[in-house]
Design an enzyme around this catalytic site. Structure first.
Site, PDB file in Angstrom:
ATOM      1  N   ALA A  18      32.376  34.993  30.634  1.00 20.01           N
ATOM      2  CA  ALA A  18      33.576  34.507  29.945  1.00 20.01           C
ATOM      3  C   ALA A  18      33.677  34.973  28.506  1.00 20.01           C
ATOM      4  CB  ALA A  18      33.613  32.976  29.998  1.00 20.01           C
ATOM      5  N   ASP A  21      34.071  41.469  27.200  1.00 22.26           N
ATOM      6  CA  ASP A  21      35.251  42.194  26.727  1.00 22.26           C
ATOM      7  C   ASP A  21      36.426  42.080  27.692  1.00 22.26           C
ATOM      8  OD1 ASP A  21      36.257  43.979  24.576  1.00 22.26           O
ATOM      9  OD2 ASP A  21      36.492  45.407  26.219  1.00 22.26           O
ATOM     10  N   ARG A  24      37.978  38.646  27.477  1.00 19.77           N
ATOM     11  CA  ARG A  24      38.680  38.460  26.207  1.00 19.77           C
ATOM     12  C   ARG A  24      39.999  39.217  26.157  1.00 19.77           C
ATOM     13  NH1 ARG A  24      37.951  40.835  20.862  1.00 19.77           N
ATOM     14  NH2 ARG A  24      36.695  42.436  21.880  1.00 19.77           N
ATOM     15  N   LYS A 148      35.587  45.974  40.059  1.00 16.97           N
ATOM     16  CA  LYS A 148      34.949  47.240  40.404  1.00 16.97           C
ATOM     17  C   LYS A 148      33.941  47.614  39.318  1.00 16.97           C
ATOM     18  CE  LYS A 148      37.916  50.857  38.426  1.00 16.97           C
ATOM     19  NZ  LYS A 148      36.880  51.695  37.802  1.00 16.97           N
ATOM     20  N   HIS A 178      43.132  46.329  39.642  1.00 21.04           N
ATOM     21  CA  HIS A 178      44.317  45.906  38.894  1.00 21.04           C
ATOM     22  C   HIS A 178      45.520  46.805  39.139  1.00 21.04           C
ATOM     23  CE1 HIS A 178      42.730  48.923  36.032  1.00 21.04           C
ATOM     24  NE2 HIS A 178      43.976  49.050  35.640  1.00 21.04           N
ATOM     25  N   LYS A 182      50.285  45.948  39.798  1.00 19.29           N
ATOM     26  CA  LYS A 182      51.418  46.477  39.036  1.00 19.29           C
ATOM     27  C   LYS A 182      52.719  46.304  39.823  1.00 19.29           C
ATOM     28  CE  LYS A 182      48.764  49.820  36.341  1.00 19.29           C
ATOM     29  NZ  LYS A 182      49.120  49.266  35.021  1.00 19.29           N
ATOM     30  N   ASP A 235      35.033  56.788  39.247  1.00 20.42           N
ATOM     31  CA  ASP A 235      35.689  55.809  38.388  1.00 20.42           C
ATOM     32  C   ASP A 235      37.156  55.610  38.740  1.00 20.42           C
ATOM     33  OD1 ASP A 235      35.571  54.045  36.037  1.00 20.42           O
ATOM     34  OD2 ASP A 235      36.920  55.501  35.114  1.00 20.42           O
ATOM     35  N   HIS A 240      41.318  53.633  42.461  1.00 17.07           N
ATOM     36  CA  HIS A 240      42.714  53.537  42.012  1.00 17.07           C
ATOM     37  C   HIS A 240      43.624  54.535  42.740  1.00 17.07           C
ATOM     38  CE1 HIS A 240      41.369  50.753  39.129  1.00 17.07           C
ATOM     39  NE2 HIS A 240      41.066  51.577  38.157  1.00 17.07           N
TER      40      HIS A 240
END
Length: 486
Positions: A18, A21, A24, A148, A178, A182, A235, A240
């Site tokens: 929590a 980065d 946050r 991921k 993520h 979208k 990556d 993605h």
């Protein structure tokens, strides 16, 4: 017209990592914005946990500052922040030992949805899953959310899935990507399956090729050693870009349910042909001569002889009846001309030009833009206005969401939508275990191929469009990439 917000059922969301980065910058601000529009029921709570020795008030202050820094501009009023932090609690927990687990258990309620969000490194996934089970914190109705990467190759992905399934059913596991949250990605499905205009043409008979681009303008500074262990293929492409390809190429599901949609995505991955080394281009950005920006990939990689790619482009074939003969060109890279993500569907040229002497009779191009400005455009050929004969020109039918649907308000961040889907128990936009493994089974031979060859990635200048080999990949097929940042 703004859609009516339906509050979700009461929940306890435990956020591991929590104070990290990602929490946050993304997760906590996203939760705050959902709270702002009254999507939380009053009984809902967010319990932060990490190794940091904070107390409840310290965590509340940490979250308030994160919202002020990373929340949506103009939507971070102090009154709302003060109300939101009242939902927060904090329990220090060390994932690698017994510290804090019983205290965490005592904070959870039995009559609400339990969500465990693992915003931590993947090496901790099995340990946390095991502790949640052995301490009787997870229930059969609980949900676990994972970021991921989901493994480094097929073997590690299978091991991770096995470790998770020792304690959670697949219906409880939410592997978050993520990109799938979208607005435009979901609009791709609406465009295809809710409009009779496109789906009859969505095949190799009418589509010449598809370009999928995810370009980034930033480099790897600050995460170079991590990135050097993965590269652009692991990556970005394996997850993605693979997801964007699947949604573009998949067959219509029998119904819009999570398993029906994901079944069709898996079929696309299993139909992908292995990419020959001659059908891909790898690059590594370098300092641009004469530029004030002097750093290169190797300045951050930790290995001065690194052969890890910061750019990759490839020609992919889907071996099924719908797409036989229609290639998909994928590219992604760091330090390119602009930050841009899009899917461009190139329709075939008209079979016969009736306009003698007229230039510009070309196939239509449908562009689905994911970022920076989400929207859809369709490139059409029209008569150039004015006298002087039948001169043809191109014009865009444009649906930029911010312009065409201003009443919808600001676009949701992808994390906002996906976290709410977890609370609702909707797995449609999350990757299933067999889907992850199928993607690695396709990617591994490609990575092994260049590893065995020992070929180094081709250098390319910062702020450009990638290495020369990427352009040649298209030119030899008598095609061109769309210009990045145009």
């Amino acid at each position: 017209m703004v859609s009516r917000v339906i509050p979700v059922d009461p929940f306890d969301l435990v956020l591991f990592g929590a104070t990290g980065d990602l929490a946050r910058r993304k997760i906590l601000p996203s939760l705050f914005h959902r709270f702002q529009i009254a999507q939380f029921s009053p009984q809902s709570r967010i319990i932060g946990t990490s190794r940091s020795k904070l107390d409840k008030s310290g965590f509340q202050a940490f979250v308030a500052e994160a919202i002020r820094e990373f929340g949506q501009e103009g939507e971070t009023g102090e009154e709302d922040i003060a109300a939101f932090v009242q939902l927060l609690d904090y329990v220090p927990v060390d994932a690698k030992d017994d510290t804090g687990w019983l205290a965490l258990k005592s904070h959870l309620r039995a009559d609400v949805i339990r969500v465990f969000y693992l915003s931590v490194g993947p090496s901790l996934f099995p340990e946390i899953a095991s502790r949640l089970s052995s301490c009787n914190i997870a229930t059969p109705e609980s949900r676990i959310v994972l970021e991921k990467p989901f493994g480094h190759d097929l073997g590690s992905a299978q091991a991770l899935n096995g470790a998770l399934r020792d304690h959670f059913d697949e219906s409880q596991i939410y592997r978050i990507d993520h990109y799938l949250g979208k607005e435009t990605v979901q609009n791709l499905m609406a465009l295809r399956f809710a409009n009779s205009l496109f789906e009859p043409l969505w095949n190799s008979t009418h589509i010449d090729h598809v370009q999928i681009t995810v370009a980034e303008s930033i480099g790897v500074a600050g995460r170079g050693e991590y990135y050097d262990r993965s590269g652009a293929m692991r990556d970005m492409v394996q997850n993605h870009l693979m997801q964007l390809l699947c949604l573009t190429a998949m067959e219509p599901p029998s119904r819009f349910t999570s398993n029906a949609v994901r079944d069709e995505k898996v079929k696309v991955i299993e139909a992908l042909e292995t990419v020959a080394q001659g059908d891909l281009a790898r690059g590594q950005y370098r300092a641009t001569p004469g530029s004030a920006v002097a750093d290169s990939y190797l300045d951050h990689a930790g290995d001065p002889n690194s052969r890890t790619e910061s750019f990759i482009a490839m020609k992919v074939q889907v071996a099924n009846w719908r797409w036989a003969g229609t290639p998909f060109y994928l590219r992604t890279g760091k330090c390119l001309r602009a930050r841009e993500s899009e899917i461009a569907v190139y329709f075939r040229d008209p079979p016969h030009n009736i306009f003698e002497g007229a230039d510009g009779v070309h196939g239509n191009v449908l562009v689905i833009r994911l970022q920076p400005d989400e929207g859809i455009t369709l490139r059409t050929t029209i008569k150039d206005p004015g006298p002087g004969g039948m001169r043809l020109t191109g014009a865009n039918l444009d649906m930029t969401f911010a312009d065409s649907l201003p009443e919808a308000g600001r676009p949701q961040d992808a994390y906002e939508r996906l976290i709410m889907d977890v609370i609702r128990g909707n797995q449609t936009l999350f990757m299933r275990g067999d889907e992850v493994e199928a993607a690695w089974a396709w990617a591994d031979p490609i990575i092994d191929g260049w590893s065995q060859s020992g070929d180094a990635p081709q250098p390319y200048d910062r702020g450009g469009s990638g290495p020369e080999d990427s352009l040649l990949l298209m030119h030899r097929d008598n095609r061109r990439w769309r210009t990045i940042g145009a």
